[in-house]
Design a protein around this motif. Structure first.
Motif, PDB file in Angstrom:
ATOM      1  N   ALA A 126      38.173 -24.220  63.046  1.00 52.23           N
ATOM      2  CA  ALA A 126      36.864 -24.417  62.801  1.00 52.23           C
ATOM      3  C   ALA A 126      36.509 -25.948  63.645  1.00 52.23           C
ATOM      4  CB  ALA A 126      36.298 -24.732  61.498  1.00 52.23           C
ATOM      5  N   ARG A 127      37.325 -26.722  63.629  1.00 54.63           N
ATOM      6  CA  ARG A 127      36.992 -28.076  64.229  1.00 54.63           C
ATOM      7  C   ARG A 127      37.052 -28.110  65.679  1.00 54.63           C
ATOM      8  NH1 ARG A 127      38.807 -31.561  67.006  1.00 54.63           N
ATOM      9  NH2 ARG A 127      40.718 -30.339  67.810  1.00 54.63           N
ATOM     10  N   GLU A 128      37.934 -27.305  66.240  1.00 55.66           N
ATOM     11  CA  GLU A 128      37.749 -26.773  67.638  1.00 55.66           C
ATOM     12  C   GLU A 128      36.459 -26.234  68.227  1.00 55.66           C
ATOM     13  OE1 GLU A 128      40.095 -24.849  71.337  1.00 55.66           O
ATOM     14  OE2 GLU A 128      40.743 -24.254  69.258  1.00 55.66           O
ATOM     15  N   LEU A 129      36.110 -25.249  67.324  1.00 49.58           N
ATOM     16  CA  LEU A 129      35.078 -24.388  67.946  1.00 49.58           C
ATOM     17  C   LEU A 129      33.906 -25.157  67.715  1.00 49.58           C
ATOM     18  CD1 LEU A 129      33.710 -21.544  68.457  1.00 49.58           C
ATOM     19  CD2 LEU A 129      33.405 -21.078  66.043  1.00 49.58           C
ATOM     20  N   LEU A 130      33.795 -25.954  66.445  1.00 51.17           N
ATOM     21  CA  LEU A 130      32.505 -26.664  66.116  1.00 51.17           C
ATOM     22  C   LEU A 130      32.267 -28.034  66.973  1.00 51.17           C
ATOM     23  CD1 LEU A 130      32.402 -26.050  62.315  1.00 51.17           C
ATOM     24  CD2 LEU A 130      30.982 -24.770  64.173  1.00 51.17           C
ATOM     25  N   THR A 131      33.322 -28.651  67.104  1.00 49.88           N
ATOM     26  CA  THR A 131      33.124 -29.971  67.898  1.00 49.88           C
ATOM     27  C   THR A 131      33.573 -30.016  69.466  1.00 49.88           C
ATOM     28  OG1 THR A 131      35.468 -30.744  67.320  1.00 49.88           O
ATOM     29  CG2 THR A 131      33.869 -31.059  65.482  1.00 49.88           C
TER      30      THR A 131
ATOM     31  N   VAL B 131      29.645 -26.100  75.850  1.00 54.07           N
ATOM     32  CA  VAL B 131      28.941 -25.086  76.665  1.00 54.07           C
ATOM     33  C   VAL B 131      28.075 -25.866  77.658  1.00 54.07           C
ATOM     34  CG1 VAL B 131      27.554 -22.986  76.690  1.00 54.07           C
ATOM     35  CG2 VAL B 131      29.592 -22.976  74.980  1.00 54.07           C
ATOM     36  N   PRO B 132      27.847 -25.421  78.946  1.00 57.80           N
ATOM     37  CA  PRO B 132      26.985 -26.338  79.686  1.00 57.80           C
ATOM     38  C   PRO B 132      25.551 -25.973  79.098  1.00 57.80           C
ATOM     39  CG  PRO B 132      28.715 -25.359  81.139  1.00 57.80           C
ATOM     40  CD  PRO B 132      28.833 -24.888  79.660  1.00 57.80           C
ATOM     41  N   GLY B 133      24.850 -27.037  79.071  1.00 53.48           N
ATOM     42  CA  GLY B 133      23.216 -27.048  78.569  1.00 53.48           C
ATOM     43  C   GLY B 133      23.182 -27.126  77.252  1.00 53.48           C
ATOM     44  N   VAL B 134      24.272 -27.244  76.324  1.00 53.85           N
ATOM     45  CA  VAL B 134      24.055 -27.425  74.824  1.00 53.85           C
ATOM     46  C   VAL B 134      23.892 -29.125  74.820  1.00 53.85           C
ATOM     47  CG1 VAL B 134      25.462 -27.654  72.621  1.00 53.85           C
ATOM     48  CG2 VAL B 134      25.594 -25.737  74.134  1.00 53.85           C
ATOM     49  N   ALA B 135      22.747 -29.414  73.750  1.00 60.91           N
ATOM     50  CA  ALA B 135      22.384 -30.792  73.825  1.00 60.91           C
ATOM     51  C   ALA B 135      22.739 -31.203  72.221  1.00 60.91           C
ATOM     52  CB  ALA B 135      20.850 -30.933  73.812  1.00 60.91           C
TER      53      ALA B 135
ATOM     54  N   HIS C 147      24.280 -28.159  64.731  1.00 65.01           N
ATOM     55  CA  HIS C 147      24.597 -28.343  63.462  1.00 65.01           C
ATOM     56  C   HIS C 147      24.919 -27.128  62.666  1.00 65.01           C
ATOM     57  CE1 HIS C 147      23.289 -29.672  59.344  1.00 65.01           C
ATOM     58  NE2 HIS C 147      22.844 -28.544  59.250  1.00 65.01           N
ATOM     59  N   SER C 148      26.004 -27.510  61.725  1.00 64.85           N
ATOM     60  CA  SER C 148      26.502 -26.217  61.237  1.00 64.85           C
ATOM     61  C   SER C 148      26.774 -26.371  59.442  1.00 64.85           C
ATOM     62  CB  SER C 148      28.015 -25.963  61.962  1.00 64.85           C
ATOM     63  OG  SER C 148      28.834 -26.963  61.574  1.00 64.85           O
TER      64      SER C 148
END
Length: 325
Positions: free
Chosen positions: A113-118, A124-128, A131-132
């Motif tokens: 979870a930590r790796e995916l969410l943080t 991913v290019p374009g992500v600003a 929140h999860s």
């Protein structure tokens, strides 16, 4: 949108996803050949599929996560397509309102979870921003949502013919290797027969039948109809996050789970308390839900709405203009 006979067939399959063509035909006053042709046509046009909804504890260590993603201007489409390629992404949609992209992610291992969410999603290019929130408990899921088109007699007839499906334990599900192989087949084709599954897996029909019945009775897989709500006349879909006082969370979630719009209602750990994923025929129907149906429920102090603009992936199946790919 589908025609009236197609909608009746969808409604019948929602009650009895694994019912034979003969049983469906009897309930709908059609011929079995007509039912068979309609099912084949809907499948060929990539409109409808019966899949197997796998119990969370049988496929992963923890529960899913709701993730809201804000993007840089003009990047929402690219970000959504990139996130839809993540193997953990169960659902991905472009949205307006609370976020630009919404996804539901289910990881096989809590440690991921930590790796995916943080790292992976923010990278991913374009992500600003992201929140999860962690799902603690689901009150209803998509297999329970219904088109209310059939008479009580039709529903009773179909329910009697359907194989019994139990409620799975939320922890400690024991699944054998053969059951796991069948589980994989049922997830892709919820109507697969024992004979068909046995041929694929090299097992006898009687053994395969017993394994399928065991999986269904224990609630490890719940067959369900997969079709985009817009094709059924529900042109609006929204993910509504509600903030609720602690003592009212459970009763409000239970009440929302009974609402006709509810496809998925969950209690979550985060800045909000309950997530209601609902479908509505039009703006007036959604307005009635937000202003009239929510009004008498106790303890609600706030809500945030994400309206779905385009669904790219649902239950790990990619979508293209409402069709299954």
């Amino acid at each position: 949108m589908l025609n009236e006979a197609d909608l009746d067939l969808v409604a019948a399959l929602q009650v009895a996803p694994r019912a034979s063509a003969a049983v469906l035909a009897e309930a709908l006053d059609m011929s079995a050949s007509t039912v068979g042709r309609r099912l084949a046509r809907l499948a060929e046009q990539r409109i409808l599929r019966v899949i197997g909804q796998v119990e969370w504890s049988a496929r992963a260590e923890g529960n899913p996560r709701h993730v809201w993603v804000t993007t840089q201007p003009g990047a929402a489409g690219r970000v959504a397509h990139a996130l839809a390629q993540l193997p953990e992404a169960q659902l991905v949609a472009e949205t307006s309102g609370r976020s630009d992209v919404y996804l539901a992610a289910h990881l096989r291992d809590r440690a991921q979870a930590r790796e995916l969410l943080t790292e992976r999603i923010p990278g991913v290019p374009g992500v600003a921003g992201t929140h999860s929130e962690l799902v603690l408990r689901a009150l209803t899921r998509a297999d329970s949502w219904r088109l209310h088109r059939l008479s009580e007699a039709q529903v009773d007839h179909l329910a009697r013919a359907e194989e019994p499906v139990g409620t799975a334990s939320t922890t400690g599900l024991k699944v054998s290797e053969d059951e796991r192989r069948i589980l994989g087949l049922l997830q892709g084709d919820g109507r697969i027969t024992a004979a068909e599954a046995g041929r694929v897996l090299g097992l006898s029909q009687s053994t395969t039948y017993r394994l399928i019945q065991s999986i269904l009775r224990r609630g490890i897989v719940r067959p369900r109809v997969e079709v985009e709500p817009a094709l059924l006349g529900y042109g609006l879909e929204a993910v509504i996050a509600l903030t609720i006082s602690p003592g009212a969370i459970q009763p409000v979630a239970e009440e929302l789970a009974r609402h006709p719009s509810a496809r998925y209602v969950s209690i979550v750990a985060g800045t909000t308390s309950v997530i209601h994923q609902g479908v509505f025929r039009n703006e007036d129907e959604m307005a009635d839900f937000l202003t009239r149906d929510l009004a008498p429920l106790p303890g609600i102090s706030g809500l945030q709405v994400s309206v779905v603009l385009r669904m790219l992936r649902r239950y790990w199946i990619h979508r293209e203009d409402g069709r299954l790919t």
